[in-house]
Design a protein around this motif. Structure first.
Motif, PDB file in Angstrom:
ATOM      1  N   PRO A  82       0.809  -1.225   0.000  1.00  0.00           N
ATOM      2  CA  PRO A  82       0.000   0.000   0.000  1.00  0.00           C
ATOM      3  C   PRO A  82       0.843   1.276   0.000  1.00  0.00           C
ATOM      4  CG  PRO A  82      -0.893  -1.587   1.563  1.00  0.00           C
ATOM      5  CD  PRO A  82       0.371  -2.184   1.020  1.00  0.00           C
ATOM      6  N   LYS A  83       1.960   1.248   0.729  1.00  0.00           N
ATOM      7  CA  LYS A  83       2.793   2.448   0.849  1.00  0.00           C
ATOM      8  C   LYS A  83       3.493   2.822  -0.447  1.00  0.00           C
ATOM      9  CE  LYS A  83       5.006   3.679   5.150  1.00  0.00           C
ATOM     10  NZ  LYS A  83       6.029   3.303   6.142  1.00  0.00           N
ATOM     11  N   ASP A  84       3.660   1.854  -1.360  1.00  0.00           N
ATOM     12  CA  ASP A  84       4.392   2.124  -2.590  1.00  0.00           C
ATOM     13  C   ASP A  84       3.516   2.757  -3.678  1.00  0.00           C
ATOM     14  OD1 ASP A  84       6.724   1.314  -1.532  1.00  0.00           O
ATOM     15  OD2 ASP A  84       6.818  -0.631  -2.545  1.00  0.00           O
ATOM     16  N   GLY A  85       2.253   3.006  -3.374  1.00  0.00           N
ATOM     17  CA  GLY A  85       1.381   3.646  -4.353  1.00  0.00           C
ATOM     18  C   GLY A  85       1.925   5.020  -4.717  1.00  0.00           C
ATOM     19  N   ARG A  86       1.840   5.405  -6.005  1.00  0.00           N
ATOM     20  CA  ARG A  86       2.303   6.723  -6.434  1.00  0.00           C
ATOM     21  C   ARG A  86       1.271   7.365  -7.359  1.00  0.00           C
ATOM     22  NH1 ARG A  86       5.090   5.794  -2.833  1.00  0.00           N
ATOM     23  NH2 ARG A  86       7.349   5.906  -2.617  1.00  0.00           N
ATOM     24  N   TYR A  87       0.025   7.000  -7.188  1.00  0.00           N
ATOM     25  CA  TYR A  87      -1.058   7.578  -7.980  1.00  0.00           C
ATOM     26  C   TYR A  87      -0.800   7.403  -9.478  1.00  0.00           C
ATOM     27  CZ  TYR A  87      -2.525   9.689  -3.577  1.00  0.00           C
ATOM     28  OH  TYR A  87      -2.941   9.897  -2.288  1.00  0.00           O
ATOM     29  N   GLU A 131       1.891   7.835 -11.034  1.00  0.00           N
ATOM     30  CA  GLU A 131       2.774   8.854 -11.602  1.00  0.00           C
ATOM     31  C   GLU A 131       4.242   8.458 -11.643  1.00  0.00           C
ATOM     32  OE1 GLU A 131       1.839  12.317  -9.340  1.00  0.00           O
ATOM     33  OE2 GLU A 131      -0.199  12.401 -10.173  1.00  0.00           O
ATOM     34  N   ASN A 132       4.590   7.395 -10.973  1.00  0.00           N
ATOM     35  CA  ASN A 132       5.989   6.968 -10.983  1.00  0.00           C
ATOM     36  C   ASN A 132       6.154   5.805 -11.953  1.00  0.00           C
ATOM     37  OD1 ASN A 132       8.325   5.273 -10.084  1.00  0.00           O
ATOM     38  ND2 ASN A 132       8.583   6.991  -8.673  1.00  0.00           N
ATOM     39  N   PRO A 133       7.165   5.879 -12.831  1.00  0.00           N
ATOM     40  CA  PRO A 133       7.305   4.840 -13.872  1.00  0.00           C
ATOM     41  C   PRO A 133       7.756   3.483 -13.333  1.00  0.00           C
ATOM     42  CG  PRO A 133       9.150   6.381 -13.967  1.00  0.00           C
ATOM     43  CD  PRO A 133       8.181   6.937 -12.966  1.00  0.00           C
ATOM     44  N   ASN A 134       8.187   3.434 -12.059  1.00  0.00           N
ATOM     45  CA  ASN A 134       8.723   2.180 -11.529  1.00  0.00           C
ATOM     46  C   ASN A 134       8.006   1.646 -10.301  1.00  0.00           C
ATOM     47  OD1 ASN A 134      11.116   2.046 -13.271  1.00  0.00           O
ATOM     48  ND2 ASN A 134      11.678   3.919 -12.192  1.00  0.00           N
ATOM     49  N   ARG A 135       7.235   2.483  -9.651  1.00  0.00           N
ATOM     50  CA  ARG A 135       6.698   2.057  -8.361  1.00  0.00           C
ATOM     51  C   ARG A 135       5.183   1.832  -8.416  1.00  0.00           C
ATOM     52  NH1 ARG A 135       9.832   2.951  -3.164  1.00  0.00           N
ATOM     53  NH2 ARG A 135      11.579   4.060  -4.043  1.00  0.00           N
ATOM     54  N   LEU A 136       4.788   0.709  -7.832  1.00  0.00           N
ATOM     55  CA  LEU A 136       3.378   0.323  -7.874  1.00  0.00           C
ATOM     56  C   LEU A 136       2.958  -0.189  -6.508  1.00  0.00           C
ATOM     57  CD1 LEU A 136       3.821  -1.892 -11.056  1.00  0.00           C
ATOM     58  CD2 LEU A 136       2.668   0.325 -11.017  1.00  0.00           C
ATOM     59  N   GLN A 137       1.683   0.033  -6.179  1.00  0.00           N
ATOM     60  CA  GLN A 137       1.228  -0.539  -4.912  1.00  0.00           C
ATOM     61  C   GLN A 137       0.676  -1.956  -5.120  1.00  0.00           C
ATOM     62  OE1 GLN A 137      -2.391  -0.844  -3.950  1.00  0.00           O
ATOM     63  NE2 GLN A 137      -2.693  -0.654  -6.166  1.00  0.00           N
ATOM     64  N   HIS A 138       0.560  -2.347  -6.397  1.00  0.00           N
ATOM     65  CA  HIS A 138       0.156  -3.705  -6.730  1.00  0.00           C
ATOM     66  C   HIS A 138       1.038  -4.164  -7.873  1.00  0.00           C
ATOM     67  CE1 HIS A 138      -1.986  -6.540  -9.328  1.00  0.00           C
ATOM     68  NE2 HIS A 138      -2.688  -6.932  -8.278  1.00  0.00           N
ATOM     69  N   TYR A 139       1.765  -5.225  -7.680  1.00  0.00           N
ATOM     70  CA  TYR A 139       2.584  -5.734  -8.782  1.00  0.00           C
ATOM     71  C   TYR A 139       2.711  -7.240  -8.650  1.00  0.00           C
ATOM     72  CZ  TYR A 139       6.579  -6.276  -5.624  1.00  0.00           C
ATOM     73  OH  TYR A 139       7.399  -6.671  -4.615  1.00  0.00           O
ATOM     74  N   TYR A 140       3.363  -7.831  -9.653  1.00  0.00           N
ATOM     75  CA  TYR A 140       3.430  -9.297  -9.671  1.00  0.00           C
ATOM     76  C   TYR A 140       4.808  -9.827  -9.293  1.00  0.00           C
ATOM     77  CZ  TYR A 140      -1.103  -9.660 -11.965  1.00  0.00           C
ATOM     78  OH  TYR A 140      -2.441  -9.618 -12.244  1.00  0.00           O
ATOM     79  N   THR A 181      -1.871  -2.500 -23.087  1.00  0.00           N
ATOM     80  CA  THR A 181      -0.683  -2.198 -22.292  1.00  0.00           C
ATOM     81  C   THR A 181      -0.954  -2.463 -20.812  1.00  0.00           C
ATOM     82  OG1 THR A 181      -1.275   0.081 -21.837  1.00  0.00           O
ATOM     83  CG2 THR A 181      -0.048  -0.340 -23.881  1.00  0.00           C
ATOM     84  N   TYR A 182       0.128  -2.451 -20.064  1.00  0.00           N
ATOM     85  CA  TYR A 182       0.016  -2.602 -18.614  1.00  0.00           C
ATOM     86  C   TYR A 182      -0.816  -1.450 -18.052  1.00  0.00           C
ATOM     87  CZ  TYR A 182       1.599  -3.974 -13.906  1.00  0.00           C
ATOM     88  OH  TYR A 182       1.661  -4.401 -12.613  1.00  0.00           O
ATOM     89  N   GLY A 183      -0.609  -0.267 -18.641  1.00  0.00           N
ATOM     90  CA  GLY A 183      -1.386   0.900 -18.212  1.00  0.00           C
ATOM     91  C   GLY A 183      -2.876   0.707 -18.439  1.00  0.00           C
ATOM     92  N   ASP A 184      -3.227   0.107 -19.616  1.00  0.00           N
ATOM     93  CA  ASP A 184      -4.635  -0.145 -19.890  1.00  0.00           C
ATOM     94  C   ASP A 184      -5.237  -1.001 -18.785  1.00  0.00           C
ATOM     95  OD1 ASP A 184      -4.463   1.223 -22.281  1.00  0.00           O
ATOM     96  OD2 ASP A 184      -3.950  -0.592 -23.439  1.00  0.00           O
ATOM     97  N   LYS A 194      -4.243   4.483  -9.464  1.00  0.00           N
ATOM     98  CA  LYS A 194      -4.737   5.783  -8.994  1.00  0.00           C
ATOM     99  C   LYS A 194      -5.775   5.582  -7.894  1.00  0.00           C
ATOM    100  CE  LYS A 194      -3.982   8.236 -13.340  1.00  0.00           C
ATOM    101  NZ  LYS A 194      -4.615   8.739 -14.564  1.00  0.00           N
ATOM    102  N   GLU A 195      -6.713   4.675  -8.161  1.00  0.00           N
ATOM    103  CA  GLU A 195      -7.789   4.478  -7.192  1.00  0.00           C
ATOM    104  C   GLU A 195      -7.262   3.946  -5.871  1.00  0.00           C
ATOM    105  OE1 GLU A 195     -10.958   2.121  -8.766  1.00  0.00           O
ATOM    106  OE2 GLU A 195     -11.439   3.553 -10.379  1.00  0.00           O
ATOM    107  N   TYR A 196      -6.382   2.962  -5.975  1.00  0.00           N
ATOM    108  CA  TYR A 196      -5.873   2.376  -4.731  1.00  0.00           C
ATOM    109  C   TYR A 196      -4.941   3.322  -3.982  1.00  0.00           C
ATOM    110  CZ  TYR A 196      -8.083  -2.148  -5.189  1.00  0.00           C
ATOM    111  OH  TYR A 196      -9.012  -3.145  -5.245  1.00  0.00           O
ATOM    112  N   SER A 197      -4.217   4.182  -4.722  1.00  0.00           N
ATOM    113  CA  SER A 197      -3.380   5.156  -4.018  1.00  0.00           C
ATOM    114  C   SER A 197      -4.260   6.069  -3.174  1.00  0.00           C
ATOM    115  CB  SER A 197      -2.556   5.978  -5.006  1.00  0.00           C
ATOM    116  OG  SER A 197      -1.630   5.147  -5.671  1.00  0.00           O
ATOM    117  N   ARG A 198      -5.372   6.527  -3.779  1.00  0.00           N
ATOM    118  CA  ARG A 198      -6.304   7.362  -3.001  1.00  0.00           C
ATOM    119  C   ARG A 198      -6.778   6.590  -1.776  1.00  0.00           C
ATOM    120  NH1 ARG A 198      -9.128   7.972  -8.319  1.00  0.00           N
ATOM    121  NH2 ARG A 198      -7.688   9.375  -9.363  1.00  0.00           N
TER     122      ARG A 198
END
Lengths: 311, 747
Positions: free
Chosen positions: A72-77, A79-88, A202-205, A212-216
């Protein structure tokens, strides 16, 4: 070398899912059971009972699976090209660790297109410790041209118990690895399905909106009163199930109890992201989760799969 | 003479452990050989990421035979004693023992035990498994189904022994299924095949052919030279970094140096941040542009392979990672500058400095107060010092320092400059941490000095208050360094700064009223002082009650509380001062001063002004180097010896002054007069801190003291005369006390 028989959209260097499937196939060929992600929120693939619990006890075990990991703490809305609050994470566990584990790992890199005559692959010291799981091991972070692409650990202790035999654990950061082999600088630009043009996803799609939602949610709105209550409830339930499962020398309910430990751990991570846990409290929450993990580990060792219950 | 070659081949050994492991292996094996009577000519250890090796040169082929005579029981001793003797000596029957006659003891048995020396190969096969099993890795692990521990899984062992004219013998031993042999492997990727090796030269040559540079120092030299050459070829200079070089040479078996670059826009980031980013995360070297003196947008990486494309893909990969890292760093740097330092301070209230010492916010408050108190004493503006202290830690909450803690202080300076804060405040942010080590610079700007001293004194007093003093080699809070920092700041800046009042006021703040209310017993470690305190309080109470009329006990209780406060911080200050004295001794000894002289000066009451202590020590050392000084010291000792003996005999302490009317001899009168004058002069000179002059005055005692001992018999038969002369001797002692305690002077 990438299997030349693969269809273009299945190639690991062109498709995120192709990468995942290639790794699955590779480890299936090594005799692993290929599992699906655990159906709960976890911070890392290690939390999956197929690793945490199966690493304990004398029984041999080989498994591989992808695990969505929530930080949860790694969320960046988004906006960060490398950091995610959910990843594999792609997780492999082999117990006992085979003598050629490093070679197997390097072969798996070869299968996804990392040529070790062209790329600089290095094993750099990185000792792993999970305070919440009461676990530690020694190993490396594996570097490819200066980028960390995997964690490689020989488990020494889990849930406070010595691991014997020792399990070898490999954790591939799938997004990083995919970015590397696809030559992409932004995670959201990864080609997810390997198609081009209108068919390309894409991954973005798939994940940008979620990030964004989870960062909020994680930083601003997660209901802390509810979470504090959930933590307390999970902790109590874990103890309750452990007590109910006691059956003399055996234990009959280690896994449902461990689910509550996982739950407590994730709830703690959310509370931490919301910033409602002070530094001193933080330590005590970690200790509380560790106590649950230890109790579950002890229970597991009394189950059949844990090797404790004679048939 | 034959040589031993040993190689332990494993998975990647952490870089930071390699050098130590090589030393340990050499020492363990050679010690074990020597212990078993096998002397050697030379030994050298080798270490790479995947192998730990040792060559021992010039060993004998076998141990020398040994003979031992062992005395046994007397002839005709009970059967049990005879049997025991046979068993312990290995004799088959008692006939094999010799019978020796002794005039006193009669006849007894002696066994002559001959032990043939073992072959060296056998000895080595015996000692190795144990050395491997108990090898002192800082951290070790198990793997697979085994139980042995090594730093990472151990795969194979080479162990050969022989001279250069024969085929060496393979020494076989087994450890957890690994049987030693003569087969090793080359570079993991460039030459993975197995091959046999014979001796050291052969091993080195074959490894080199298999793309492994086994010698750690050679790898270091290759990396350093290649990196410098590559820099030079591009008109740049390598920013040398020994720590990084040490680490990098432990990450490669076949070093290949390559250069990469990053976008110039990242050069907006301070050099130190760029360097920290590239060094910590990527283990790459940075380069300086000699024309600007600033970093260039290039870096040097050390790869472990000679890649088939000449390293293009490797450079591209590293560039990509460095770009991402620098993007983060730039983001941090930009973000940090958007929030004024002062706006961050509130957060410190929620950050624990130490469990028992409360929040960082409270600590900063104390440092501010202390810095303001120190400021006028060191020529700094109090308001400015307070402001500097308030902001000095603010950079700890910035993103850049969060990422690179080693940049604390420096970033504070940058951010303060960015905010156009007074230059003294910006400088203090960086300099208040100094000096960090013995070679680090000591701050000299008054505001920086005030904050640096306040920070260090608060730290020292705080950990003293909770009884976390350094013990032996354990000093987790670097308190010795803090004390040495205080000492160096004071001495290098020639500051006149009595420490005791500062220690007491720091202690008062830490042990403040609020803490007392909230944690009367545990939180401050007060319990550790409790015993002494209770004693003091009771004493104080009794004293007070004795003078206080009945019915006014409540005043007495209040008084006792005051005593408690004063005693607690007072004790603490005294204890800390003696710690400072120890540190000062170490510091002065390292600079060649005599520690006994430091002791001699510190033995005087109330020495808390370090600069004066040092000046006294210097003056004393100079004085003792002169003929006058040496002779006076001898005279002093003679006086004190006599006194000690006579005082013991009589059971009384003789205290001057002597009575004038009992002075009979001229030399006596002379000495008494000289002491009177000298005492006065010494105290005058000391008052004005003219220590050399004080010593000069003291030297006037030399003549009279010598003359006194020549002409006067101290132990006169007349008791009053004798007592008076002993008092005179005590006067010599007290005259010197104005300078130092001469009893503590050695040599």
């Amino acid at each position: 070398m990438i299997d030349p028989a693969l269809l273009p959209h299945m190639r690991p260097d062109r498709s995120f899912q192709g990468l995942l499937l290639t790794l699955q196939t590779f480890w299936a060929n090594q005799g692993c059971v290929v599992l699906q992600p655990y159906d709960m929120e976890v911070g890392a693939g290690t939390f999956h009972p197929a690793t945490t619990l199966r690493a304990l006890g004398p029984k041999h075990w080989k498994a591989a699976y992808a695990q969505p990991s929530r930080r949860p703490k790694d969320g960046r809305y988004g906006e960060n090209p490398n950091r995610l609050q959910h990843y594999y994470q792609f997780q492999v566990i082999l117990k006992p660790s085979p003598a050629n584990l490093q070679d197997l790992y390097l072969q798996s890199l070869d299968a996804i297109g990392i040529d070790t005559k062209l790329h600089d692959v290095r094993f750099v010291e990185d000792d792993w410790e999970s305070p919440t799981l009461g676990a530690w091991g020694l190993g490396w972070e594996c570097w490819c041209d200066g980028m960390e692409v995997s964690q490689f650990t020989y488990f020494q202790q889990v849930a406070g118990f010595e691991c014997a035999p020792v399990a070898g654990e490999l954790t591939y950061g799938l997004e990083r690895l995919a970015m590397y082999v696809q030559g992409v600088e932004n995670v959201y630009d990864l080609n997810f399905n390997g198609r081009e043009g209108a068919e390309k996803v894409t991954y973005g799609d798939v994940f940008l909106q979620a990030e964004k939602e989870y960062s909020r949610h994680n930083f601003e709105h997660a209901d802390t009163d509810m979470l504090l209550e959930q933590f307390r409830m999970a902790e109590a339930a874990c103890a309750k199930y452990l007590a109910a499962g006691e059956d003399g020398e055996r234990h009959l309910m280690a896994q449902p109890a461990y689910d509550q430990c996982i739950k407590a751990s994730h709830v703690f991570n959310l509370l931490d992201a919301r910033g409602v846990i002070s530094v001193t409290e933080r330590q005590s929450y970690i200790l509380r989760v560790r106590e649950l993990a230890k109790a579950c580990g002890a229970a597991w060792l009394k189950t059949e799969a844990g090797g404790g219950a004679a048939a | 003479m034959p040589d031993l070659l040993l190689e332990l081949f494993s998975e990647e050994i952490p870089a930071r452990m390699q050098a130590q492991a090589a030393d340990a292996l050499r020492k363990l094996v050679t010690d074990a050989l020597v212990e078993r009577g096998l002397m050697y000519e030379g030994a050298k250890a080798f270490v790479t990421p995947r192998r730990l090796a040792l060559a021992v040169h010039g060993l004998p082929g076998r141990q020398a035979d040994s003979k031992e005579e062992r005395k046994g029981p007397r002839v005709g001793a009970p059967e049990a004693a005879i049997q025991g003797f046979l068993k312990s000596t290995g004799l088959a029957s008692i006939e094999q023992a010799e019978v020796v006659k002794d005039a006193k003891k009669g006849e007894f048995y002696v066994a002559l035990i001959e032990r043939p020396g073992k072959a060296t190969t056998e000895v080595i096969a015996d000692i190795m498994p144990d050395i491997i099993r108990t090898f002192p890795w800082p951290k070790s692990m198990r793997w697979g189904t085994g139980t042995m521990r090594w730093v990472r899984p151990l795969h194979s062992i080479v162990c050969t022994f022989g001279t250069d004219i024969e085929d060496p013998e393979v020494i076989r031993f087994e450890i957890e299924g690994i049987v030693s042999g003569d087969v090793t492997r080359g570079h993991r990727f460039l030459a993975p095949e197995a091959f046999p090796v014979r001796r050291l030269e052969d091993w080195l040559a074959k490894l080199e052919a298999a793309k492994v540079v086994a010698d750690r120092d050679r790898r270091k030299a290759i990396i350093l030279n290649d990196a410098k050459d590559l820099a030079l070829a591009n008109g740049l200079e390598l920013v040398e970094d020994e720590g990084l070089l040490e680490e990098v040479c432990g990450l490669v078996e076949w070093p290949v140096t390559l250069m990469g670059s990053f976008e110039e826009r990242f050069l907006d980031i301070p050099d130190e941040v760029i360097r920290a980013t590239i060094r910590a995360n990527q283990k790459c070297f940075v380069l300086r542009d000699p024309r600007t003196g600033r970093l260039a947008n290039r870096f040097i990486l050390v790869s472990n392979i000679a890649a088939t494309d000449g390293g293009k893909a490797i450079v591209a990969g590293n560039e990509r990672v460095i770009r991402a890292r620098l993007s983060d760093a730039k983001f941090f740097w930009d973000t940090d500058r958007r929030t004024p330092m002062a706006d961050r301070l509130g957060k410190f209230d929620n950050i624990t400095f130490h469990e028992k010492l409360g929040a960082q916010g409270a600590r900063i408050g104390r440092i501010v107060t202390l810095a303001q108190e120190i400021a006028p004493l060191v020529g700094a503006d109090a308001a400015l010092a307070g402001e500097a202290a308030r902001l000095a830690k603010a950079d700890l909450l910035t993103e850049v320092v969060g990422e690179f803690p080693e940049l604390q202080g420096l970033m504070g300076r940058y951010y303060a400059q960015h905010e156009n804060l007074p230059p003294e405040v910006a400088a203090a942010s960086e300099e208040h941490y100094k000096p960090q080590g013995p070679s680090d610079r000591v701050p000299s700007a008054p505001v920086s000095i005030a904050v640096a001293l306040a920070d260090k004194i608060d730290t020292l007093v705080g950990f003293w208050a909770i009884d976390e003093k350094p013990t032996g080699s354990k000093d987790p809070y670097a308190l010795r360094r803090a004390a040495l920092g205080v000492i160096r700041i004071i001495l290098d800046n020639e500051l006149r700064l009595p420490l005791r009042p500062l220690l007491v006021s720091a202690a008062r703040q830490i042990l403040g009223e609020e803490h007392y209310e909230h944690n009367p017993h545990d939180a401050l470690g007060v319990e550790s002082f409790a015993d002494r305190l209770v004693g003091e309080i009771i004493k104080g109470l009794t004293r007070r009650l004795a003078h206080v009329p009945r019915g006014e006990e409540s005043t007495a209780a209040a008084g006792a509380e005051r005593i408690e406060g004063a005693t607690l911080s007072g004790d603490l200050a005294a204890d800390l001062l003696s710690f400072f004295a120890d540190r000062l001794k170490v510091h002065l000894r390292e600079r060649g001063a005599r520690h006994d002289l430091v002791d001699a000066v510190f033995a005087l009451e109330g020495q808390d002004d370090l600069l004066l202590v040092v000046r006294r020590v210097e003056a004393l050392a100079d004085f003792l180097g002169t003929e006058d000084g040496r002779t006076l010291l001898a005279g002093y000792r003679r006086a004190v010896n006599i006194l000690r003996i006579e005082e013991k005999k009589d059971g009384v302490a003789y205290k001057g002054p002597a009575e004038a009317k009992l002075l009979k001899e001229a030399a006596e009168e002379h000495l008494a007069a000289a002491i009177e004058t000298v005492k006065h002069q010494v105290s005058e000179e000391v008052k004005h801190e003219h220590f050399a002059a004080a010593m000069g005055a003291l030297s006037h005692l030399r003549g009279p003291v010598d003359a006194f001992f020549d002409a006067v018999i101290v132990n006169a038969p007349e008791a009053p005369l004798r007592a008076n002369r002993l008092k005179l001797l005590d006067e010599i002692r007290s005259a010197t006390r104005g300078i130092a305690d001469f009893d503590r002077i050695e040599g």
